[in-house]
Design a protein around this motif. Sequence first.
Motif, PDB file in Angstrom:
ATOM      1  N   CYS A  90       0.865  -1.174   0.000  1.00  0.00           N
ATOM      2  CA  CYS A  90       0.000   0.000   0.000  1.00  0.00           C
ATOM      3  C   CYS A  90       0.907   1.231   0.000  1.00  0.00           C
ATOM      4  O   CYS A  90       1.781   1.363   0.861  1.00  0.00           O
ATOM      5  N   GLY A  91       0.727   2.096  -0.976  1.00  0.00           N
ATOM      6  CA  GLY A  91       1.528   3.318  -1.057  1.00  0.00           C
ATOM      7  C   GLY A  91       0.631   4.536  -1.166  1.00  0.00           C
ATOM      8  O   GLY A  91      -0.497   4.447  -1.662  1.00  0.00           O
ATOM      9  N   ILE A  92       1.138   5.667  -0.713  1.00  0.00           N
ATOM     10  CA  ILE A  92       0.319   6.886  -0.651  1.00  0.00           C
ATOM     11  C   ILE A  92       1.010   8.016  -1.399  1.00  0.00           C
ATOM     12  O   ILE A  92       2.225   8.222  -1.260  1.00  0.00           O
ATOM     13  N   ALA A  93       0.236   8.740  -2.215  1.00  0.00           N
ATOM     14  CA  ALA A  93       0.769   9.882  -2.963  1.00  0.00           C
ATOM     15  C   ALA A  93      -0.197  11.055  -2.852  1.00  0.00           C
ATOM     16  O   ALA A  93      -1.402  10.874  -2.681  1.00  0.00           O
ATOM     17  N   LYS A  94       0.345  12.245  -2.961  1.00  0.00           N
ATOM     18  CA  LYS A  94      -0.476  13.450  -2.943  1.00  0.00           C
ATOM     19  C   LYS A  94      -1.212  13.565  -4.272  1.00  0.00           C
ATOM     20  O   LYS A  94      -0.614  13.401  -5.332  1.00  0.00           O
ATOM     21  N   ALA A  95      -2.514  13.818  -4.225  1.00  0.00           N
ATOM     22  CA  ALA A  95      -3.318  13.929  -5.443  1.00  0.00           C
ATOM     23  C   ALA A  95      -3.063  15.271  -6.116  1.00  0.00           C
ATOM     24  O   ALA A  95      -3.400  16.318  -5.568  1.00  0.00           O
ATOM     25  N   LYS A  96      -2.433  15.228  -7.280  1.00  0.00           N
ATOM     26  CA  LYS A  96      -2.195  16.462  -8.034  1.00  0.00           C
ATOM     27  C   LYS A  96      -2.003  16.132  -9.507  1.00  0.00           C
ATOM     28  O   LYS A  96      -1.860  14.964  -9.881  1.00  0.00           O
ATOM     29  N   PHE A  97      -1.981  17.118 -10.323  1.00  0.00           N
ATOM     30  CA  PHE A  97      -1.838  16.957 -11.779  1.00  0.00           C
ATOM     31  C   PHE A  97      -0.512  16.261 -12.092  1.00  0.00           C
ATOM     32  O   PHE A  97       0.535  16.627 -11.562  1.00  0.00           O
TER      33      PHE A  97
ATOM     34  N   GLY B 189       5.667   4.935  -4.260  1.00  0.00           N
ATOM     35  CA  GLY B 189       6.823   4.203  -3.771  1.00  0.00           C
ATOM     36  C   GLY B 189       6.724   2.698  -3.737  1.00  0.00           C
ATOM     37  O   GLY B 189       7.572   2.029  -3.136  1.00  0.00           O
ATOM     38  N   ILE B 190       5.702   2.106  -4.400  1.00  0.00           N
ATOM     39  CA  ILE B 190       5.557   0.647  -4.301  1.00  0.00           C
ATOM     40  C   ILE B 190       6.151  -0.103  -5.495  1.00  0.00           C
ATOM     41  O   ILE B 190       5.994  -1.314  -5.612  1.00  0.00           O
ATOM     42  N   GLY B 191       6.826   0.616  -6.365  1.00  0.00           N
ATOM     43  CA  GLY B 191       7.466  -0.054  -7.493  1.00  0.00           C
ATOM     44  C   GLY B 191       7.975   0.943  -8.521  1.00  0.00           C
ATOM     45  O   GLY B 191       7.843   2.149  -8.340  1.00  0.00           O
ATOM     46  N   TRP B 192       8.558   0.412  -9.578  1.00  0.00           N
ATOM     47  CA  TRP B 192       9.045   1.264 -10.670  1.00  0.00           C
ATOM     48  C   TRP B 192       8.515   0.710 -11.986  1.00  0.00           C
ATOM     49  O   TRP B 192       8.083  -0.438 -12.060  1.00  0.00           O
TER      50      TRP B 192
ATOM     51  N   LEU C 222       6.897  -2.872 -11.579  1.00  0.00           N
ATOM     52  CA  LEU C 222       7.666  -3.968 -10.993  1.00  0.00           C
ATOM     53  C   LEU C 222       7.934  -3.672  -9.526  1.00  0.00           C
ATOM     54  O   LEU C 222       8.158  -2.518  -9.147  1.00  0.00           O
ATOM     55  N   ASN C 223       7.904  -4.728  -8.736  1.00  0.00           N
ATOM     56  CA  ASN C 223       8.148  -4.612  -7.303  1.00  0.00           C
ATOM     57  C   ASN C 223       9.250  -5.602  -6.941  1.00  0.00           C
ATOM     58  O   ASN C 223       9.200  -6.763  -7.344  1.00  0.00           O
TER      59      ASN C 223
ATOM     60  N   PRO D 203       8.398   8.676  -3.471  1.00  0.00           N
ATOM     61  CA  PRO D 203       8.245   8.040  -4.793  1.00  0.00           C
ATOM     62  C   PRO D 203       9.428   7.146  -5.145  1.00  0.00           C
ATOM     63  O   PRO D 203      10.541   7.345  -4.643  1.00  0.00           O
ATOM     64  N   SER D 204       9.170   6.155  -5.999  1.00  0.00           N
ATOM     65  CA  SER D 204      10.248   5.305  -6.512  1.00  0.00           C
ATOM     66  C   SER D 204      10.952   6.056  -7.637  1.00  0.00           C
ATOM     67  O   SER D 204      10.312   6.464  -8.599  1.00  0.00           O
ATOM     68  N   THR D 205      12.233   6.228  -7.516  1.00  0.00           N
ATOM     69  CA  THR D 205      12.987   6.956  -8.554  1.00  0.00           C
ATOM     70  C   THR D 205      14.058   6.084  -9.197  1.00  0.00           C
ATOM     71  O   THR D 205      14.571   6.411 -10.256  1.00  0.00           O
ATOM     72  N   LYS D 206      14.388   4.957  -8.562  1.00  0.00           N
ATOM     73  CA  LYS D 206      15.448   4.101  -9.098  1.00  0.00           C
ATOM     74  C   LYS D 206      14.880   3.058 -10.052  1.00  0.00           C
ATOM     75  O   LYS D 206      13.827   2.468  -9.793  1.00  0.00           O
TER      76      LYS D 206
END
Length: 310
Positions: free
Chosen positions: A23-30, A147-150, A158-159, A182-185
């Motif tokens: 379970c990952g959480i992100a800010k809702a935005k454009f 942040g739960i995958g790339w 993928l996780n 966030p996943s950046t790699k």
Amino acid sequence: MSLPDKYASIIKSISKGLGFEFCGIAKAKFLEKEAPLLENWLNKNYHGQMAYMANHFDKRLDPTLLVDGAKTVVSLIYNYYPIEKLPSGPEDLKLAKYAYGRDYHFVIKEKLNAMLSVLQKEIGEIGGRAFVDSAPVMERQWAQRSGIGWLGKNSLLLNRSMGSFFFLAELIIDLEVTPDIPSTKDYCGSCTRCVDACPTDAITEAGVVDGSKCISYFTIELKEELPLSAKGKFENWMFGCDICQDVCPWNRFAKPNREPKFLPHPDLKNMTVKDWEEITAETFGKIFQKSAVKRTKLQGLKRNIDFLKP
């Protein structure tokens, strides 16, 4: 602990209790970065005859247009890697792994609605909507932001703990919740197994798939006759395709799911090539009554099976 931190902890606890692996959480935005990429993909006509992909362009990029006052996008992973061994021999006719059991839309939507209900009981009045591959939501991009995958070279999420044999789902809510990093790699590195293995050359560059060349598109989305240029390239996939996932090294970490509703219909185990070629409306209705395969209808499945014949 701040309220947004507390809410994040509650959300993750509820999701785990309902069987979601991540379970990952992100800010809702454009989705500013994704906008030109989506536009370019559509301009190249990579969506083929999936006209719905070109609809609601703004809503795909902005969750606040889907849910009034949206503040948070919760992304969830639900495993579907098969419990039992599925047909995989050179002569076997194959369905994508996700299609053997109960239609995931219903299974997961039920869990998401339960999650929203529990959240409202624990926190109070929350406005929101549940999404399971059923509305213009860029689920993979939101999952990466949470942040739960790339995004792999095959464009799938993928996780590192479980590969890619899972469904993605989202809750978009009007509650301020502490976002994850966030996943950046990119953990694909120089690997090109998915690109090399695709028999229709659908992966045009890292992370970009020409949907109109994908076997899943041909066998599910395309409603007209299959193009002769693709003859002999389907490797016995009659509904969907798992090739780019089967060859992915990260899927060595895939573990069998724990969802009884994803078990294959018992009759599927005994289906021979001849049985598939002679499938009747009665058999189709019995085996696929609650399956995602209903989407292609009997006529579409028969068309695909006929196309696989030499």
